[in-house]
Design a protein around this motif. Structure first.
Motif, short mmCIF file in Angstrom:
data_model
loop_
_atom_site.label_atom_id
_atom_site.label_comp_id
_atom_site.label_asym_id
_atom_site.label_seq_id
_atom_site.Cartn_x
_atom_site.Cartn_y
_atom_site.Cartn_z
N MET A 128 -0.01 87.01 89.34
CA MET A 128 1.32 87.41 88.90
C MET A 128 1.25 88.16 87.57
N GLY A 129 2.22 89.04 87.38
CA GLY A 129 2.16 89.93 86.23
C GLY A 129 2.57 89.33 84.91
N CYS A 130 3.46 88.37 84.90
CA CYS A 130 3.94 87.89 83.60
C CYS A 130 4.17 86.38 83.58
N GLU A 190 4.94 77.56 94.77
CA GLU A 190 4.36 76.94 95.96
C GLU A 190 2.85 77.14 96.07
N CYS A 191 2.30 78.01 95.20
CA CYS A 191 0.87 78.31 95.32
C CYS A 191 0.02 77.17 94.77
N ASP A 192 -1.21 77.07 95.29
CA ASP A 192 -2.11 76.03 94.79
C ASP A 192 -2.56 76.34 93.38
N ILE A 193 -2.84 77.60 93.13
CA ILE A 193 -3.37 77.99 91.83
C ILE A 193 -3.01 79.46 91.59
N GLY A 194 -3.05 79.88 90.33
CA GLY A 194 -2.76 81.29 90.09
C GLY A 194 -2.91 81.66 88.63
N ILE A 195 -2.75 82.94 88.39
CA ILE A 195 -2.72 83.41 87.00
C ILE A 195 -1.44 84.21 86.79
N ALA A 196 -1.01 84.23 85.53
CA ALA A 196 0.13 85.06 85.17
C ALA A 196 -0.24 85.81 83.90
N GLY A 197 -0.09 87.12 83.92
CA GLY A 197 -0.56 87.95 82.82
C GLY A 197 0.28 87.85 81.56
N GLY A 198 -0.41 87.98 80.41
CA GLY A 198 0.25 88.14 79.11
C GLY A 198 -0.24 89.46 78.54
N VAL A 199 -0.47 89.51 77.21
CA VAL A 199 -1.03 90.71 76.60
C VAL A 199 -2.50 90.43 76.33
N GLY A 200 -3.39 91.12 77.06
CA GLY A 200 -4.83 90.92 76.90
C GLY A 200 -5.32 89.56 77.37
#
Ligand code: SF4
Length: 353
Positions: A301-303, A313-323
């Motif tokens: 995910m972007g932010c 609902e996802c098991d795991i993930g990332i969400a972007g910040g700055v750098g």
């Protein structure tokens, strides 16, 4: 979704219809008289998850290939595709084909239909009737003016009636059109009027991009209404591509969800501050090499503002910040990761799940 309850038909070591799983099939594009090339391609198809394979059987050399394939270590059912020549259908049945695809209205008189039926009864194999918009009977075309959904369905019912005359009902029906709307209409009519399992496909769908879109709309739309028992995504591409895309369509609508990594990535917007498009594509490549014993939903995910929430609902993930990005599990933020380490750390975390 409530599935239409069709007749359950045995096909080699699997079933089509009833409560059996929705199968994905393809057709070889090798010369059927070339056993080695055909065998190699079927192995490739089997390895990428093909459930049923069909090959054209125009002559006795192709019949011999069917016989050798059945003696080989190929496990998936082999379907002999026959056009017009009823003798080839009989030979293919005796050679061990697990199903014959033939349109009984195209092979001559009733005696020929009976001869094919007798061979299939003796070998205990079903027949698939395959009606295409390009090859409708003239009388039906004249009646409807064009290969509409109604015309396709009427043709399939007519061909089936020729087999029913001899009490043969191990029938699978396919009505295909390159027009998605006609294919959907035809299958809806058959779903109402018959109990036979339905093989879904959009014919001459095109190259991968357009073909997948048409197939997803036609096949996916019907499956979501509970209609359809086996599918083929016809593409102007290598047959293995048809299997990959067929499975992707099933997975996209939540059918036959397989073990593996399911990526949910955001479309990006003005809030995105890291290169989510590259990260998602690179992660997809790396994730395809992971071996996991269940389905794992991974969010890219972007932010941080919306990402974890949108992908709760996802098991795991990332969400972007700055750098950097945050790692989250089931919507809860766990820790921060430097942008350069996102994919590596995500892969490590998935291995620990
Ligand atoms: S997750 Fe964030 S960056 Fe991605 S689309 Fe939603 S709001 Fe935009």
């Amino acid at each position: 979704m409530e599935r239409r309850l069709s007749k359950k038909i045995k096909l080699g070591n699997i079933y089509i219809g009833g409560d059996s799983k929705i199968t994905v099939q393809s057709m070889t594009n090798t010369d059927s008289s070339d056993f080695d090339a055909t065998y190699r391609q079927i192995r490739e198809l089997e390895n990428c998850g093909c459930d049923i394979v069909r090959l054209t059987v125009p002559d006795m050399d192709a019949v011999k290939t069917v016989a050798r394939l059945k003696e080989s270590d190929i496990n998936i059912p082999i379907v002999a595709d026959i056009h017009f020549d009823y003798k080839m259908a009989i030979e293919a049945a005796y050679a061990g084909a697990d199903k014959i695809r033939i349109n009984p209205g195209n092979i001559g008189g009733e005696d020929r239909v009976k001869a094919v039926v007798d061979a299939c009864v003796l070998k205990n194999i079903p027949i698939r009737i395959g009606v295409n918009s390009g090859s409708l009977e003239k009388s039906i075309l004249d009646k409807y003016g064009r290969p509409s959904g109604e015309a396709l369905a009427e043709s399939a019912i007519y061909h089936a009636s020729l087999l029913e005359k001899f009490d043969f009902t191990d029938i699978i029906l396919a009505v295909k059109s390159s027009r998605v709307g006609d294919m959907i209409r035809a299958n809806r009519i058959l779903a109402e009027k018959t109990e036979y399992p339905l093989h879904l496909g959009v014919t001459e769908a095109g190259t991968v991009h357009k073909g997948v879109i048409k197939s997803a709309a036609g096949i996916g739309g019907l499956l979501l209404d509970g209609i359809g028992d086996t599918i083929r995504v016809s593409l102007t591409a290598h047959p293995t591509e048809e299997i990959r895309e067929g499975k992707a369509i099933l997975s996209a609508i939540g059918i036959n969800e397989e073990k593996g990594i399911n990526i949910i990535s955001c479309p990006t917007c003005g809030r995105t501050k890291i290169d989510i498009i590259s990260i998602a594509n690179e992660f997809e490549k790396r994730a395809s090499e992971l071996s996991v014993d269940r389905k794992i939903d991974v969010a890219i995910m972007g932010c941080v503002v919306n990402g974890p929430g949108e992908a709760r609902e996802c098991d795991i993930g990332i969400a972007g910040g700055v750098g950097e990005a945050v790692l989250f599990k089931k919507g809860k933020v766990i820790r921060k990761i430097d942008e350069s380490r996102i994919i590596d750390e995500l892969i490590e975390e998935i291995k620990k799940l």
